[in-house]
Design a protein around this motif. Structure first.
Motif, mmCIF file in Angstrom:
data_model
loop_
_atom_site.group_PDB
_atom_site.id
_atom_site.type_symbol
_atom_site.label_atom_id
_atom_site.label_comp_id
_atom_site.label_asym_id
_atom_site.label_seq_id
_atom_site.Cartn_x
_atom_site.Cartn_y
_atom_site.Cartn_z
ATOM 1 N N ARG A 250 34.342 14.699 -27.997
ATOM 2 C CA ARG A 250 32.938 15.019 -27.805
ATOM 3 C C ARG A 250 32.029 14.006 -28.497
ATOM 4 O O ARG A 250 30.882 13.817 -28.100
ATOM 5 C CB ARG A 250 32.631 16.425 -28.333
ATOM 6 N N ARG A 251 32.521 13.349 -29.544
ATOM 7 C CA ARG A 251 31.689 12.402 -30.282
ATOM 8 C C ARG A 251 31.659 11.017 -29.644
ATOM 9 O O ARG A 251 30.830 10.190 -30.007
ATOM 10 C CB ARG A 251 32.187 12.288 -31.726
ATOM 11 N N LEU A 252 32.575 10.729 -28.730
ATOM 12 C CA LEU A 252 32.663 9.397 -28.126
ATOM 13 C C LEU A 252 31.979 9.369 -26.765
ATOM 14 O O LEU A 252 31.953 10.372 -26.042
ATOM 15 C CB LEU A 252 34.132 8.992 -27.952
ATOM 16 N N PRO A 253 31.448 8.202 -26.368
ATOM 17 C CA PRO A 253 30.971 8.067 -24.993
ATOM 18 C C PRO A 253 32.135 8.264 -24.023
ATOM 19 O O PRO A 253 33.273 7.851 -24.304
ATOM 20 C CB PRO A 253 30.448 6.621 -24.937
ATOM 21 N N VAL A 254 31.862 8.893 -22.914
ATOM 22 C CA VAL A 254 32.859 9.105 -21.861
ATOM 23 C C VAL A 254 32.418 8.311 -20.639
ATOM 24 O O VAL A 254 31.275 8.455 -20.200
ATOM 25 C CB VAL A 254 32.986 10.604 -21.508
ATOM 26 N N TYR A 255 33.310 7.485 -20.105
ATOM 27 C CA TYR A 255 32.913 6.643 -18.974
ATOM 28 C C TYR A 255 33.922 6.766 -17.850
ATOM 29 O O TYR A 255 35.110 6.535 -18.024
ATOM 30 C CB TYR A 255 32.784 5.183 -19.414
ATOM 31 N N TRP B 178 35.453 4.360 -26.860
ATOM 32 C CA TRP B 178 34.978 5.220 -25.782
ATOM 33 C C TRP B 178 36.161 5.848 -25.065
ATOM 34 O O TRP B 178 37.300 5.395 -25.178
ATOM 35 C CB TRP B 178 34.095 4.457 -24.797
ATOM 36 N N VAL B 179 35.883 6.924 -24.349
ATOM 37 C CA VAL B 179 36.905 7.611 -23.561
ATOM 38 C C VAL B 179 36.874 7.050 -22.145
ATOM 39 O O VAL B 179 35.853 7.114 -21.460
ATOM 40 C CB VAL B 179 36.663 9.135 -23.545
ATOM 41 N N ASP B 180 37.991 6.499 -21.735
ATOM 42 C CA ASP B 180 38.127 5.851 -20.433
ATOM 43 C C ASP B 180 38.701 6.841 -19.428
ATOM 44 O O ASP B 180 39.832 7.318 -19.579
ATOM 45 C CB ASP B 180 39.053 4.635 -20.585
ATOM 46 N N VAL B 181 37.907 7.188 -18.419
ATOM 47 C CA VAL B 181 38.359 8.078 -17.354
ATOM 48 C C VAL B 181 38.481 7.218 -16.096
ATOM 49 O O VAL B 181 37.483 6.870 -15.464
ATOM 50 C CB VAL B 181 37.380 9.248 -17.124
#
Length: 491
Positions: A432-437, A452-455
């Motif tokens: 929740r604290r990291l950018p999600v892209y 960042w979270v890589d989706v």
């Protein structure tokens, strides 16, 4: 469209560029699956109300009725029809958005968006940005810079210093260092001091604030010399091959030859100053000593420049900071922002690298009602919004290389309360604290810097991983042909 610039991972071989970069501009349009695309450079993200109205007119009359905000604080127009380039150029030219057509793609200047607006920072870096833009547009040699070369101007809070600049200027709080730039220390004069860094070199150069814009251009010219000597065709400082890398020491020679005083600063000290705050604008609490051994100022409670909300200024004025869901605004939303700036603000807007808009100059009485109005129009106004820190590439149908409509899938996931695909229920606090892209292919256009979270969309569904600084996202298990079918959200 061409992939966004990213930091070259440690140990990787630099690319050999045998052509100029294909970055789109306002005059060089990019052909996409949904029509042509124009990228309008906005140094420091600055717009007058008149210029903002011109962009709205361009999106309305010539484009798809939306504006996209980029990770460099620029604006993009999509869905442009064939043959509209001349009309677009005329609109932008009349609004003062094309001061030099030969330089329009190299005006890549990113600056701290809240400089001068919250209680603790001067506005010097915004003044530096305007002067640097003028110097760029007057420089014959600057036309050789790539459309990806980036100048970063940080006001000392550390919010943009980590965003991958080729030439970075970091204002020192209170003129920290305060030295005679030839080496003999003396009290600082008016204008304070700044640290200049190039690429990933940990060392820096301390320069007088009034010299900062000219020093930045001189450093860029030093890069062009190094790139030519290397024969690599490098577009960015980090692409220079071993043996031809640009260092602070080499730039210092160019600065002194140009009559600009500077003093070399050790990498550890430079990193401490440049990292005064993290990329969300939250400073570290050090409060020990500075490079001269004098007591350093205690940590300053900077406003978070990536978060939406009301910003309180030292003069009683307020600024509004809002974010665009997935970086896209309708013309109606854009015109509402412009109206707020014209009617209750200072007649200006600032685009941010977090795909947001800052409106300065509101009174305490009008700020809160206007923020509620912007929220009702669909803008992100609350840092606790599930949309905060969630981004996505263009995806289908706008990009033919994308495997799916990632924006629709990201919207569905956020609406369902799971912005990171996976098991239903509350998301882990670390995520929740990291950018999600969300990305439709391995190019990951527009992805964040830092962690960042890589989706990533793959043929088997979405694959989730966490990207750490100085690393690159892992490739998918096996390459697959692009498919127009949506990817199911999987773990």
């Amino acid at each position: 469209m061409p992939p966004s610039p990213s930091i070259r991972p440690q140990g990787a071989e630099p690319p050999i560029r045998d052509r100029g970069d294909a970055c789109p501009g306002a005059l060089r349009l990019h052909s996409a699956a949904d029509g042509h695309l124009a990228r309008v450079r906005l140094p420091a993200g600055d717009l007058t109300v008149r210029q903002a109205e011109a962009l709205a007119d361009a999106a309305d009359r010539l484009g798809d009725g939306h504006l996209s905000l980029t990770s460099r604080g620029n604006a993009e127009l999509r869905g442009l029809a064939d043959g509209c380039g001349g009309r677009l150029a005329a609109l932008l030219r009349d609004a003062g958005l094309l001061p030099s057509e030969r330089h329009e793609r190299v005006r890549n200047i990113l600056a701290s968006p809240l400089a001068g607006l919250d209680r603790h920072t001067p506005s010097d870096v915004r003044l530096w940005a305007r002067e640097l833009d003028g110097l760029l547009c007057a420089s014959e040699s600057a036309t050789a810079l790539s459309g990806r070369f980036l100048f970063v101007l940080d006001d000392g809070r550390g919010d943009v210093a980590a965003l991958g600049g080729d030439v970075s200027l970091v204002a020192e709080r209170g003129g920290a260092g305060s030295g005679d730039l030839s080496g003999a220390w003396r009290p600082a004069g008016a204008g304070g001091t700044a640290l200049l860094r190039v690429g990933d070199d940990p060392a820096a150069l301390r320069i007088a604030g009034p010299d900062a814009p000219r020093a930045a251009l001189t450093a860029a010219e030093a890069f062009l010399t190094a790139a030519e000597a290397s024969g690599s065709g490098a577009w960015r400082v980090r692409e220079l091959p071993d043996g031809h890398g640009l260092t602070a020491r080499a730039v210092a020679e160019r600065l002194r030859a140009a009559g600009i005083g500077c003093a070399e600063v050790a990498g550890e000290v430079a990193a401490e100053v440049a990292g005064a705050g993290d990329v969300t604008g939250t400073p570290d609490a050090t409060g020990t000593t500075d490079a001269t051994g004098a007591p350093a100022p205690a940590s300053v409670p900077y406003a978070d420049s990536s978060a939406p909300g009301v910003i309180e200024g030292s003069d009683g004025a307020r600024a509004l900071s809002v974010l665009a869901p997935l970086g896209r605004l309708s013309v109606a939303q854009w015109r509402l922002l412009t109206a707020v700036a014209a009617e209750d603000g200072a007649g200006a807007l600032r685009l941010t690298p977090w795909r947001g808009v800052v409106i300065p100059g509101l009174s305490a009485d009008t700020a809160a009602p206007r923020l509620r109005e912007l929220s009702a129009a669909g803008l992100i106004t609350d840092p606790d919004s599930p949309w905060h820190r969630v981004g996505a590439c263009t995806g289908r149908p706008g990009c033919a290389k994308s495997r799916t409509d990632v924006r629709a899938d990201a919207t569905a996931a956020v609406t369902a309360g799971t912005p990171v695909p996976g098991e239903p229920g509350p998301q882990p606090a670390a995520l929740r604290r990291l950018p999600v892209y969300w990305s439709g292919c391995e190019r990951r256009c527009g992805h964040p810097h830092g962690a960042w979270v890589d989706v990533l969309a793959t043929a088997e569904g979405y694959r989730v991983s966490v990207v750490q600084p100085q690393s690159t996202p892992a490739p998918p298990p096996a390459p697959a042909a692009p498919s127009a079918a949506p990817c199911p959200a999987t773990s």
